[in-house]
Design an enzyme around this catalytic site. Structure first.
Site, PDB file in Angstrom:
ATOM      1  N   GLY A 138       0.825  -1.213   0.000  1.00 48.40           N
ATOM      2  CA  GLY A 138       0.000   0.000   0.000  1.00 48.40           C
ATOM      3  C   GLY A 138       0.855   1.257   0.000  1.00 48.40           C
ATOM      4  N   ASP A 153       0.869  12.878  14.610  1.00 48.44           N
ATOM      5  CA  ASP A 153       0.179  14.056  15.161  1.00 48.44           C
ATOM      6  C   ASP A 153       1.177  14.959  15.885  1.00 48.44           C
ATOM      7  OD1 ASP A 153      -2.510  12.905  14.501  1.00 48.44           O
ATOM      8  OD2 ASP A 153      -1.834  11.426  15.951  1.00 48.44           O
ATOM      9  N   GLY A 195       3.185   1.684   3.106  1.00 48.40           N
ATOM     10  CA  GLY A 195       4.210   0.637   3.006  1.00 48.40           C
ATOM     11  C   GLY A 195       5.267   0.968   1.970  1.00 48.40           C
ATOM     12  N   HIS A 234      -5.670   8.712  18.392  1.00 42.63           N
ATOM     13  CA  HIS A 234      -5.269   9.185  17.064  1.00 42.63           C
ATOM     14  C   HIS A 234      -6.544   9.365  16.237  1.00 42.63           C
ATOM     15  CE1 HIS A 234      -3.273   9.807  13.301  1.00 42.63           C
ATOM     16  NE2 HIS A 234      -3.812   8.733  12.779  1.00 42.63           N
TER      17      HIS A 234
END
Length: 332
Positions: free
Chosen positions: A15, A160, A18, A188
């Site tokens: 993905g 974040d 990744g 998150h």
């Protein structure tokens, strides 16, 4: 003596995140410029061909530190002997899906991957969950991998944290490396609390508190918080894809600080198993300020918490409790 290679698992490796992450690991950005690695890349069968393409590119890049690549759709093969596991694979929320539908898909993914890690990972394997809902996916993994110590299971809120550092750096026109000790409390998600009350900036006159330099509480208590909370959505709007580069880079930062230690006087944000610190209910994976040393994290204790912060911290804990209940209802 050359170091022994460390086996690093990346799930969802074909993905977007990744694809950004594996070259960073192979280049030594995660574990250090002298640490050889063997990459384990795991993905689902429909992604097998794309995964093989990523493996081909890793071979073609001729990374000196990369001592081997395992590219597989078999969870047992993927998890065998791994020292570090970065869990990027998950089921994304699609249009028209209820929260419970996404949760039940992720619960089953994390339950089966936890079982594979439990049986086949190296002892003392460190696990970082990136896929959303990250805190609750990490909690499910902990539940189904009981022999992995709870202190070895964490989730990514460093993205974040880094976003918050970036906003302060932009606001003050200072290098981001001069800003430290922002905190992400909680989940998150958009309920997280980005807190600058303990943050400092290195200036020519020494370290100064962020609040003192920004001189605008309305901004710090309003727009700054919502910008950090909504940054992921803003990137999707701009890119038409979710944040992959910054997520991959933050995952490297998270593991590197965990393994190699945080600089003296600096703390970072990690989603870890709550022990009740700061009156956060135990039994949740919650983002705290931590320092790391000798491969272990410790929650920074004794920071003064004002009333406004307390409310925001409790609110995000409440959301995590609801997520936990929802996840457990998917199990039964």
């Amino acid at each position: 003596m050359a170091k022994e290679p460390v086996r690093v698992l990346v799930t969802g490796a074909a993905g977007q995140i990744g694809y950004a992450l594996v070259p960073m690991i192979a280049r030594g950005i995660m574990l250090g410029a002298d640490q050889p690695v063997i990459l384990h890349m795991l993905d689902i069968p429909p992604a097998a061909e794309a995964l093989n393409g990523v493996k081909m590119e890793l071979i073609d890049a001729a990374f000196p530190l990369l001592k081997g690549v395992v590219a597989t759709t078999d969870a047992i093969e993927g998890c065998t002997g791994v020292n570090v596991a970065v869990m990027v694979g998950g089921f994304p929320r699609k249009e028209g899906m209820e929260r419970k539908d996404v949760m039940s898909k992720n619960v089953s993914i994390y339950k089966s991957q936890a079982a594979a890690l439990e049986k086949h990972a190296a002892p003392n394997c460190k696990v970082l969950v990136v896929a959303n809902p990250a805190n609750t996916n990490a909690l499910i993994l902990k539940e189904f991998a009981p022999s992995i110590p709870e202190k070895n299971i964490s989730c990514l809120t460093r993205l974040d944290h880094n976003r918050a550092l970036g906003q302060i750096s932009e606001r003050l026109s200072v290098p981001v490396s001069d800003v430290k000790n922002v905190i992400i409390w909680g989940n998150h998600s958009s309920s997280q609390y980005p807190d600058v009350n303990h943050a400092k900036v290195q200036t020519s006159a020494g370290e100064k508190p962020v609040r003192e330099l920004v001189k605008n509480d309305e901004y710090l208590d309003g727009e700054f918080i919502s910008t950090v909370q909504q940054r992921g959505a803003a990137i999707i709007k701009a890119r038409k894809l979710s944040s992959a580069l910054s997520a991959a880079s933050s995952a490297c930062d998270h593991i590197r600080d965990w393994v190699l230690g945080t600089p003296e006087g600096t703390f970072v944000s990690m989603g870890v198993y709550s022990d009740g610190s700061y009156n956060v209910p135990s039994g949740l994976i919650y983002s705290f300020p931590v320092t790391c040393r000798n491969g272990e994290w410790s929650i920074v204790q004794g920071l003064p918490i004002d009333e406004v912060s307390r409310k925001k911290m409790d609110l995000t804990a409440e959301e995590l409790k609801e997520e936990k209940d929802l996840a457990y209802s998917c199990l039964s």
